[in-house]
Design a protein around this motif. Structure first.
Motif, PDB file in Angstrom:
ATOM      1  N   TYR A  19       0.821  -1.211   0.000  1.00 33.39           N
ATOM      2  CA  TYR A  19       0.000   0.000   0.000  1.00 33.39           C
ATOM      3  C   TYR A  19       0.857   1.265   0.000  1.00 33.39           C
ATOM      4  N   GLU A  20       1.956   1.243   0.697  1.00 32.17           N
ATOM      5  CA  GLU A  20       2.821   2.429   0.709  1.00 32.17           C
ATOM      6  C   GLU A  20       3.440   2.661  -0.672  1.00 32.17           C
ATOM      7  N   ALA A  21       3.785   1.577  -1.372  1.00 33.81           N
ATOM      8  CA  ALA A  21       4.340   1.719  -2.716  1.00 33.81           C
ATOM      9  C   ALA A  21       3.292   2.278  -3.678  1.00 33.81           C
ATOM     10  N   PHE A  22       2.066   1.760  -3.582  1.00 38.56           N
ATOM     11  CA  PHE A  22       0.980   2.256  -4.426  1.00 38.56           C
ATOM     12  C   PHE A  22       0.687   3.723  -4.098  1.00 38.56           C
ATOM     13  N   ALA A  23       0.657   4.040  -2.808  1.00 39.50           N
ATOM     14  CA  ALA A  23       0.384   5.414  -2.383  1.00 39.50           C
ATOM     15  C   ALA A  23       1.449   6.383  -2.874  1.00 39.50           C
ATOM     16  N   ALA A  24       2.698   5.909  -2.971  1.00 40.86           N
ATOM     17  CA  ALA A  24       3.778   6.776  -3.445  1.00 40.86           C
ATOM     18  C   ALA A  24       3.528   7.216  -4.886  1.00 40.86           C
ATOM     19  N   VAL A  25       2.883   6.359  -5.670  1.00 42.36           N
ATOM     20  CA  VAL A  25       2.525   6.738  -7.035  1.00 42.36           C
ATOM     21  C   VAL A  25       1.334   7.701  -7.013  1.00 42.36           C
ATOM     22  N   VAL A  26       0.314   7.343  -6.278  1.00 37.77           N
ATOM     23  CA  VAL A  26      -0.922   8.141  -6.257  1.00 37.77           C
ATOM     24  C   VAL A  26      -0.649   9.548  -5.739  1.00 37.77           C
ATOM     25  N   THR A  27       0.192   9.675  -4.739  1.00 38.75           N
ATOM     26  CA  THR A  27       0.478  10.977  -4.128  1.00 38.75           C
ATOM     27  C   THR A  27       1.008  11.981  -5.142  1.00 38.75           C
ATOM     28  N   GLY A  28       1.791  11.510  -6.097  1.00 39.66           N
ATOM     29  CA  GLY A  28       2.415  12.417  -7.048  1.00 39.66           C
ATOM     30  C   GLY A  28       1.610  12.727  -8.287  1.00 39.66           C
ATOM     31  N   LEU A  29       0.394  12.203  -8.388  1.00 43.18           N
ATOM     32  CA  LEU A  29      -0.400  12.382  -9.602  1.00 43.18           C
ATOM     33  C   LEU A  29      -1.201  13.681  -9.586  1.00 43.18           C
ATOM     34  N   ASP A  30      -1.324  14.287 -10.750  1.00 42.28           N
ATOM     35  CA  ASP A  30      -2.169  15.477 -10.849  1.00 42.28           C
ATOM     36  C   ASP A  30      -3.427  15.136 -11.658  1.00 42.28           C
ATOM     37  N   ASP A  31      -4.288  16.111 -11.833  1.00 40.56           N
ATOM     38  CA  ASP A  31      -5.570  15.853 -12.479  1.00 40.56           C
ATOM     39  C   ASP A  31      -5.386  15.395 -13.929  1.00 40.56           C
ATOM     40  N   GLU A  32      -4.446  16.004 -14.631  1.00 41.82           N
ATOM     41  CA  GLU A  32      -4.232  15.615 -16.024  1.00 41.82           C
ATOM     42  C   GLU A  32      -3.751  14.169 -16.120  1.00 41.82           C
ATOM     43  N   GLU A  33      -2.837  13.779 -15.255  1.00 40.80           N
ATOM     44  CA  GLU A  33      -2.331  12.402 -15.272  1.00 40.80           C
ATOM     45  C   GLU A  33      -3.410  11.396 -14.888  1.00 40.80           C
ATOM     46  N   SER A  34      -4.400  11.849 -14.151  1.00 45.90           N
ATOM     47  CA  SER A  34      -5.455  10.935 -13.718  1.00 45.90           C
ATOM     48  C   SER A  34      -6.301  10.431 -14.880  1.00 45.90           C
ATOM     49  N   TRP A  35      -6.150  11.052 -16.054  1.00 51.75           N
ATOM     50  CA  TRP A  35      -6.912  10.622 -17.233  1.00 51.75           C
ATOM     51  C   TRP A  35      -6.101   9.716 -18.149  1.00 51.75           C
ATOM     52  N   LEU A  36      -4.864   9.423 -17.778  1.00 55.18           N
ATOM     53  CA  LEU A  36      -4.044   8.528 -18.594  1.00 55.18           C
ATOM     54  C   LEU A  36      -4.609   7.111 -18.556  1.00 55.18           C
ATOM     55  N   PRO A  37      -4.428   6.341 -19.634  1.00 56.06           N
ATOM     56  CA  PRO A  37      -4.881   4.945 -19.613  1.00 56.06           C
ATOM     57  C   PRO A  37      -3.995   4.089 -18.711  1.00 56.06           C
ATOM     58  N   THR A  38      -4.524   2.960 -18.305  1.00 54.69           N
ATOM     59  CA  THR A  38      -3.794   2.020 -17.450  1.00 54.69           C
ATOM     60  C   THR A  38      -3.743   0.650 -18.127  1.00 54.69           C
ATOM     61  N   GLY A  39      -3.196  -0.314 -17.415  1.00 51.48           N
ATOM     62  CA  GLY A  39      -3.155  -1.674 -17.926  1.00 51.48           C
ATOM     63  C   GLY A  39      -4.472  -2.401 -17.809  1.00 51.48           C
ATOM     64  N   CYS A  40      -5.482  -1.772 -17.243  1.00 53.65           N
ATOM     65  CA  CYS A  40      -6.822  -2.354 -17.143  1.00 53.65           C
ATOM     66  C   CYS A  40      -7.680  -1.789 -18.277  1.00 53.65           C
ATOM     67  N   VAL A  41      -8.162  -2.661 -19.138  1.00 55.12           N
ATOM     68  CA  VAL A  41      -8.903  -2.224 -20.323  1.00 55.12           C
ATOM     69  C   VAL A  41     -10.089  -1.347 -19.924  1.00 55.12           C
ATOM     70  N   GLY A  42     -10.150  -0.153 -20.525  1.00 53.66           N
ATOM     71  CA  GLY A  42     -11.272   0.746 -20.297  1.00 53.66           C
ATOM     72  C   GLY A  42     -11.132   1.660 -19.104  1.00 53.66           C
ATOM     73  N   TRP A  43     -10.075   1.485 -18.322  1.00 53.02           N
ATOM     74  CA  TRP A  43      -9.918   2.295 -17.113  1.00 53.02           C
ATOM     75  C   TRP A  43      -8.795   3.304 -17.261  1.00 53.02           C
ATOM     76  N   ALA A  44      -9.097   4.546 -16.913  1.00 53.68           N
ATOM     77  CA  ALA A  44      -8.060   5.558 -16.731  1.00 53.68           C
ATOM     78  C   ALA A  44      -7.491   5.424 -15.320  1.00 53.68           C
ATOM     79  N   VAL A  45      -6.459   6.182 -15.044  1.00 55.71           N
ATOM     80  CA  VAL A  45      -5.821   6.152 -13.726  1.00 55.71           C
ATOM     81  C   VAL A  45      -6.839   6.365 -12.623  1.00 55.71           C
ATOM     82  N   ARG A  46      -7.704   7.343 -12.778  1.00 58.81           N
ATOM     83  CA  ARG A  46      -8.658   7.661 -11.703  1.00 58.81           C
ATOM     84  C   ARG A  46      -9.638   6.508 -11.480  1.00 58.81           C
ATOM     85  N   ASP A  47      -9.996   5.794 -12.537  1.00 59.11           N
ATOM     86  CA  ASP A  47     -10.890   4.650 -12.374  1.00 59.11           C
ATOM     87  C   ASP A  47     -10.210   3.558 -11.557  1.00 59.11           C
ATOM     88  N   LEU A  48      -8.940   3.318 -11.855  1.00 58.06           N
ATOM     89  CA  LEU A  48      -8.196   2.287 -11.139  1.00 58.06           C
ATOM     90  C   LEU A  48      -7.974   2.682  -9.683  1.00 58.06           C
TER      91      LEU A  48
END
Length: 228
Positions: A19-48
């Motif tokens: 959880y701390e490793a995952f949080a380290a990524v989430v902490t540094g994200l901004d609103d624009e990055e939250s719309w980037l695609p992820t490895g989960c089909v159909g999900w952007a960062v914010r969805d994941l």
């Protein structure tokens, strides 16, 4: 219940690292990055992130939901219910996408995830890993529940960083738990040449197997993805 190596980290520690490793990524994200695609089909960062928020919340509830019933799942068999391409999986993707869209600003979702994950880690540290707890219609030892939470967070960590090459990677101890879980589902260890991250992606359908990997797995290749 499966025996753990005396040198293995306790499940609560592995969950904390995941959880701390995952949080380290989430902490540094901004609103624009939250719309980037992820490895989960159909999900952007914010969805994941919303999906992982829901999982951390489920873990927090489960750790405070003792059960008197017999254990019917462990850290490996828990995943037998989670097969890819099921109706439930499709509904879950849709629910996460719609729910995540209700946050007008990503920092609202980010902060809620961070505080919920921290609370789950604290609850795990205080829980008896042998205590039986209930979640999703099953009963597990709390320690096995913690391992499943760490495994899910770590696989989704790899999904989250698909388009974030500078982001910190997953916890090595949590990746080791992913490998142990996949070995348990497969019934044997894969060749050591498969590093933990590649194994996690290949065995859950994130990347296709190469011909050499299919030959190494033999008839077991048809069983992948092991869960998704």
């Amino acid at each position: 219940m499966r025996e753990r190596s005396p040198d293995a980290e306790k499940p609560g520690q592995v969950l904390r690292h995941a959880y701390e490793a995952f949080a380290a990524v989430v902490t540094g994200l901004d609103d624009e990055e939250s719309w980037l695609p992820t490895g989960c089909v159909g999900w952007a960062v914010r969805d994941l992130v919303f999906h992982c928020l829901a999982d951390a919340q489920r873990g927090l509830v489960a750790l405070h939901t003792p059960s008197g019933g017999p254990v019917d799942r462990d850290a490996v068999t828990y995943w037998q219910d989670w097969r890819p391409d099921s109706v439930g999986a499709a509904n879950g993707r849709r629910w996460a996408r719609v729910s995540a869209s209700m946050f007008l600003h990503f920092d609202q979702l980010r902060d809620l995830y961070l505080e919920t994950a921290a609370a789950t880690v604290t609850a795990a540290a205080e829980a008896d890993p042998e205590r039986r707890v209930a979640t999703q219609g099953h009963v597990l030892a709390a320690g096995d529940l913690m391992t499943t939470l760490a495994v899910e967070a770590t696989i989704h960590h790899l999904d989250l960083t698909t388009r974030l090459p500078a982001a910190p990677g997953p916890s090595p101890s949590a990746l080791s738990s992913v490998r142990s879980t996949l070995d348990g589902l497969l019934g044997r260890a894969v060749p050591p040449a498969w590093d933990d991250e590649h194994y996690a992606r290949a065995a859950t359908g994130r990347v296709p197997l190469t011909e050499a990997e299919r030959q190494a797995l033999g008839t077991d290749a048809a069983r992948l993805p092991l869960f998704g």
